[in-house]
Design a protein around this motif. Sequence first.
Motif, PDB file in Angstrom:
ATOM      1  N   UNK A  83       0.796  -1.216   0.000  1.00  4.54           N
ATOM      2  CA  UNK A  83       0.000   0.000   0.000  1.00  4.54           C
ATOM      3  C   UNK A  83       0.829   1.267   0.000  1.00  4.54           C
ATOM      4  N   UNK A  84       0.216   2.317  -0.450  1.00  2.00           N
ATOM      5  CA  UNK A  84       0.799   3.655  -0.489  1.00  2.00           C
ATOM      6  C   UNK A  84      -0.330   4.646  -0.231  1.00  2.00           C
ATOM      7  N   UNK A  85       0.035   5.836   0.161  1.00  2.00           N
ATOM      8  CA  UNK A  85      -0.937   6.920   0.251  1.00  2.00           C
ATOM      9  C   UNK A  85      -0.236   8.201  -0.163  1.00  2.00           C
ATOM     10  N   UNK A  86      -1.027   9.226  -0.420  1.00  2.00           N
ATOM     11  CA  UNK A  86      -0.473  10.508  -0.839  1.00  2.00           C
ATOM     12  C   UNK A  86      -0.892  11.575   0.157  1.00  2.00           C
ATOM     13  N   UNK A  87       0.081  12.272   0.688  1.00  2.00           N
ATOM     14  CA  UNK A  87      -0.153  13.432   1.539  1.00  2.00           C
ATOM     15  C   UNK A  87      -0.036  14.661   0.646  1.00  2.00           C
ATOM     16  N   UNK A  88      -1.012  15.529   0.729  1.00  2.00           N
ATOM     17  CA  UNK A  88      -0.991  16.715  -0.125  1.00  2.00           C
ATOM     18  C   UNK A  88       0.213  17.610   0.149  1.00  2.00           C
TER      19      UNK A  88
END
Length: 170
Positions: A83-88
Amino acid sequence: MWKYRGQKRPDFAETPGPGQESVWDYTRPPRLVPDYRLIEIFSDDEKLARSNSTYRVLETASPPSFYIPPADVRWEQLRVAPGRSVCEWKGVATYWTLSADPDTGPIGWSYSDPLPPFVSIRNYIAFYPAAVVCFMDGERVRPQPGNFYGGWVTSEIAGPFKGEPGSTYW
């Protein structure tokens, strides 16, 4: 999208006591602040990290997250998690789990290619105090409410904190 940006505390914010910071005084976008207190991370009896040269990320309504430099982490105890996520603000996060028990799920995250002005935390790792035992200058850290955030709740900060019921657009 965000209702509060650190310019003024909302009426429901707790008043900080002596030696405390209000998370409502932290700005949005967040800022990166060097921190030299002793940070220690454990899983059971295994020390995962120890540092007195970290960065705190301070963002409106959230307890700080501490980012530990790569040289102070026992990487052989960790492996990349799915998994990965994006922080603005910071970019694409990589998640980490325990090498010995990868089914425990993520215990921390890092940014291999952070956005400016967060390049100082390239490859530093932050840990979830809900998943591992974290200490700041000997004080055991409590996890930020909610299942997503990784802020460190300690006696030095006043809330309430993002992640509590009703806090979606804080």
